[in-house]
Design a protein around this motif. Sequence first.
Motif, PDB file in Angstrom:
ATOM      1  N   TRP A 162       0.812  -1.214   0.000  1.00  0.00           N
ATOM      2  CA  TRP A 162       0.000   0.000   0.000  1.00  0.00           C
ATOM      3  C   TRP A 162       0.852   1.274   0.000  1.00  0.00           C
ATOM      4  CZ3 TRP A 162       1.995   2.070   4.306  1.00  0.00           C
ATOM      5  CH2 TRP A 162       2.458   1.188   5.291  1.00  0.00           C
ATOM      6  N   CYS A 163       2.176   1.114   0.078  1.00  0.00           N
ATOM      7  CA  CYS A 163       3.098   2.249   0.218  1.00  0.00           C
ATOM      8  C   CYS A 163       3.636   2.652  -1.151  1.00  0.00           C
ATOM      9  CB  CYS A 163       4.232   1.855   1.164  1.00  0.00           C
ATOM     10  SG  CYS A 163       5.631   2.990   1.182  1.00  0.00           S
ATOM     11  N   SER A 164       3.195   3.793  -1.672  1.00  0.00           N
ATOM     12  CA  SER A 164       3.600   4.237  -3.013  1.00  0.00           C
ATOM     13  C   SER A 164       5.108   4.433  -3.151  1.00  0.00           C
ATOM     14  CB  SER A 164       2.866   5.530  -3.381  1.00  0.00           C
ATOM     15  OG  SER A 164       1.478   5.302  -3.451  1.00  0.00           O
ATOM     16  N   PRO A 165       5.788   5.116  -2.210  1.00  0.00           N
ATOM     17  CA  PRO A 165       7.248   5.252  -2.335  1.00  0.00           C
ATOM     18  C   PRO A 165       7.963   3.904  -2.322  1.00  0.00           C
ATOM     19  CG  PRO A 165       6.387   6.836  -0.754  1.00  0.00           C
ATOM     20  CD  PRO A 165       5.276   5.896  -1.066  1.00  0.00           C
ATOM     21  N   SER A 195       8.120  -7.531   4.101  1.00  0.00           N
ATOM     22  CA  SER A 195       6.835  -6.859   3.902  1.00  0.00           C
ATOM     23  C   SER A 195       6.078  -6.689   5.215  1.00  0.00           C
ATOM     24  CB  SER A 195       5.971  -7.665   2.927  1.00  0.00           C
ATOM     25  OG  SER A 195       4.643  -7.182   2.915  1.00  0.00           O
ATOM     26  N   VAL A 196       5.435  -5.534   5.355  1.00  0.00           N
ATOM     27  CA  VAL A 196       4.590  -5.287   6.524  1.00  0.00           C
ATOM     28  C   VAL A 196       3.129  -5.615   6.225  1.00  0.00           C
ATOM     29  CG1 VAL A 196       6.114  -3.515   7.436  1.00  0.00           C
ATOM     30  CG2 VAL A 196       4.251  -2.855   5.913  1.00  0.00           C
ATOM     31  N   ASP A 197       2.876  -6.180   5.053  1.00  0.00           N
ATOM     32  CA  ASP A 197       1.500  -6.538   4.690  1.00  0.00           C
ATOM     33  C   ASP A 197       0.939  -7.592   5.635  1.00  0.00           C
ATOM     34  OD1 ASP A 197       0.442  -5.438   1.904  1.00  0.00           O
ATOM     35  OD2 ASP A 197       2.614  -5.661   1.752  1.00  0.00           O
ATOM     36  N   GLU A 198      -0.354  -7.506   5.879  1.00  0.00           N
ATOM     37  CA  GLU A 198      -1.047  -8.530   6.653  1.00  0.00           C
ATOM     38  C   GLU A 198      -1.934  -9.388   5.762  1.00  0.00           C
ATOM     39  OE1 GLU A 198      -2.959  -6.888  10.079  1.00  0.00           O
ATOM     40  OE2 GLU A 198      -1.221  -5.683  10.655  1.00  0.00           O
ATOM     41  N   SER A 199      -2.009  -9.026   4.483  1.00  0.00           N
ATOM     42  CA  SER A 199      -2.791  -9.783   3.507  1.00  0.00           C
ATOM     43  C   SER A 199      -1.853 -10.432   2.498  1.00  0.00           C
ATOM     44  CB  SER A 199      -3.780  -8.861   2.779  1.00  0.00           C
ATOM     45  OG  SER A 199      -4.303  -9.492   1.623  1.00  0.00           O
ATOM     46  N   GLN A 203      11.238 -12.632  -0.508  1.00  0.00           N
ATOM     47  CA  GLN A 203      10.343 -11.821   0.308  1.00  0.00           C
ATOM     48  C   GLN A 203      10.051 -12.552   1.614  1.00  0.00           C
ATOM     49  OE1 GLN A 203       9.236  -8.678  -0.456  1.00  0.00           O
ATOM     50  NE2 GLN A 203      10.609  -8.835  -2.227  1.00  0.00           N
ATOM     51  N   LEU A 204      10.253 -11.858   2.726  1.00  0.00           N
ATOM     52  CA  LEU A 204      10.014 -12.441   4.040  1.00  0.00           C
ATOM     53  C   LEU A 204       8.832 -11.754   4.709  1.00  0.00           C
ATOM     54  CD1 LEU A 204      13.693 -12.587   5.387  1.00  0.00           C
ATOM     55  CD2 LEU A 204      12.476 -14.280   3.999  1.00  0.00           C
ATOM     56  N   THR A 205       7.987 -12.536   5.337  1.00  0.00           N
ATOM     57  CA  THR A 205       6.865 -11.964   6.084  1.00  0.00           C
ATOM     58  C   THR A 205       6.170 -13.047   6.889  1.00  0.00           C
ATOM     59  OG1 THR A 205       4.812 -10.686   5.958  1.00  0.00           O
ATOM     60  CG2 THR A 205       5.198 -12.307   4.213  1.00  0.00           C
ATOM     61  N   SER A 206       5.641 -12.648   8.028  1.00  0.00           N
ATOM     62  CA  SER A 206       4.752 -13.524   8.795  1.00  0.00           C
ATOM     63  C   SER A 206       3.362 -12.900   8.858  1.00  0.00           C
ATOM     64  CB  SER A 206       5.306 -13.753  10.208  1.00  0.00           C
ATOM     65  OG  SER A 206       5.555 -12.526  10.863  1.00  0.00           O
ATOM     66  N   PHE A 207       3.153 -11.863   8.023  1.00  0.00           N
ATOM     67  CA  PHE A 207       1.863 -11.184   7.886  1.00  0.00           C
ATOM     68  C   PHE A 207       1.360 -10.627   9.221  1.00  0.00           C
ATOM     69  CE2 PHE A 207       2.029 -14.357   4.454  1.00  0.00           C
ATOM     70  CZ  PHE A 207       1.944 -13.501   3.360  1.00  0.00           C
ATOM     71  N   LYS A 208       2.282 -10.047   9.978  1.00  0.00           N
ATOM     72  CA  LYS A 208       1.921  -9.465  11.273  1.00  0.00           C
ATOM     73  C   LYS A 208       2.337  -8.001  11.369  1.00  0.00           C
ATOM     74  CE  LYS A 208       2.108 -13.867  13.769  1.00  0.00           C
ATOM     75  NZ  LYS A 208       2.743 -14.628  14.884  1.00  0.00           N
ATOM     76  N   GLY A 209       2.365  -7.331  10.223  1.00  0.00           N
ATOM     77  CA  GLY A 209       2.621  -5.898  10.225  1.00  0.00           C
ATOM     78  C   GLY A 209       3.962  -5.515  10.813  1.00  0.00           C
ATOM     79  N   PHE A 210       3.929  -4.504  11.689  1.00  0.00           N
ATOM     80  CA  PHE A 210       5.161  -3.966  12.259  1.00  0.00           C
ATOM     81  C   PHE A 210       5.603  -4.705  13.520  1.00  0.00           C
ATOM     82  CE2 PHE A 210       3.674  -0.471   9.632  1.00  0.00           C
ATOM     83  CZ  PHE A 210       4.850  -0.038   9.040  1.00  0.00           C
ATOM     84  N   THR A 211       4.915  -5.786  13.869  1.00  0.00           N
ATOM     85  CA  THR A 211       5.300  -6.548  15.063  1.00  0.00           C
ATOM     86  C   THR A 211       6.200  -7.729  14.719  1.00  0.00           C
ATOM     87  OG1 THR A 211       3.353  -8.010  14.963  1.00  0.00           O
ATOM     88  CG2 THR A 211       3.119  -5.927  16.158  1.00  0.00           C
ATOM     89  N   LYS A 243       9.339   1.346  12.292  1.00  0.00           N
ATOM     90  CA  LYS A 243       7.969   1.699  12.651  1.00  0.00           C
ATOM     91  C   LYS A 243       7.232   2.370  11.505  1.00  0.00           C
ATOM     92  CE  LYS A 243       8.843   2.070  17.603  1.00  0.00           C
ATOM     93  NZ  LYS A 243       8.714   2.905  18.826  1.00  0.00           N
ATOM     94  N   GLY A 244       7.905   2.481  10.371  1.00  0.00           N
ATOM     95  CA  GLY A 244       7.296   3.062   9.186  1.00  0.00           C
ATOM     96  C   GLY A 244       8.064   2.604   7.961  1.00  0.00           C
ATOM     97  N   VAL A 245       7.427   2.676   6.811  1.00  0.00           N
ATOM     98  CA  VAL A 245       8.074   2.286   5.557  1.00  0.00           C
ATOM     99  C   VAL A 245       7.905   3.417   4.548  1.00  0.00           C
ATOM    100  CG1 VAL A 245       7.870  -0.201   5.878  1.00  0.00           C
ATOM    101  CG2 VAL A 245       5.945   1.047   4.888  1.00  0.00           C
TER     102      VAL A 245
END
Length: 351
Positions: free
Chosen positions: A250-253, A279-283, A300-308, A318-320
């Motif tokens: 969702w992050c344009s930059p 990725s900070v995506d949850e979907s 690409q690494l992710t556990s789909f848990k956002g910033f946690t 805390k931001g991307v």
Amino acid sequence: MRTLLLIIAFQFLIIDGFTQQNKFVLKGTITDTLYHLGKVVLIYKDSTDRFKFDTAITTNGKFSFKGELPIVSRMQLTVHAEPNLSLSKRNKQIEIYFAIENCDAEVTISKFNDYTIRGSNCYNDLLSFNNALNPLFKKHKGSELIQRQNALVDSFIMAKPSSYVSLLLMYERISNATYLGELNQWFNKLPENFQKASIGLNMQKKLKKLKEIAPGQLAPNFTMPDLHGNMVSLYDYKGKYVFIHFWGSWCSPCRQENVNLVNANLSKNNENLIFIGVSVDESKTDLENAILKDKITWTQLTSFKGFTQTAMLEFGVKGVPRNFLIDPNGKIIAMDLRGSELLEKLIGLVQ
């Protein structure tokens, strides 16, 4: 106070151990007759560091609260119109946000964001700060505005290091910081009792994390799953340059940086340069669609848990977008590179 502009996002912050008075009394007057028989809700953190939800019924526009703060707390006060009005009018409410210390204060409310408070040093200092801040928004824009804001914050802290507002401004600066810079020096300008208060200890933790992820430091290790469920550790790639890109669909930059990297074709046939996306995506669907559209080929690494997620916590993200470049010895050599600066740095590593 009309249109109080804060550069501090509203948060419930508490400061302890600074003054003798340990209780507050807040008396209020609402001038709009629509709310003269309404209900008032006050939210703050009490002396036990827990959220407190107090309510009061207005009598002829008057109300009162009392309680105990560690020392000072941000507050949210909501005024609801009297319950026997029509539905459209009953839905109207006034919300104001402010901060006071343990003191005897009086608030007069006219309408949304139009109020005054008497008896609070914190409020008076914040009013003084915002009177200097507001004109900057009319005269400056973009980077010039940011520079002017930072200069104003610096001068305020220098002039009033013992002010509650200086502590809040310092907290905001450290909370939003992505690199250490001179933050330690500015923090040390605060009085010792501020530094040892709970909010001061929280700032020290953030400063410690910023120091740990500064260029020249050994990058913290983390282990996370890729999209196929395989566990990947950062230290698996020691001996190679590693570029870590923290991003979200969702992050344009972030997405533009993906496109720049793909177009530069740096991730292919370069065994000594590894790209890792976190990725900070949850979907999963949103992430996979973004990967497909941006034509990303690297891990690409992710556990789909956002910033946690583990990597975010280890790198204080805390931001991307955020990114880090790590050398073969595992040390951070650059961070938050963008555009042509990023491409030039990476191209220099593979040539």
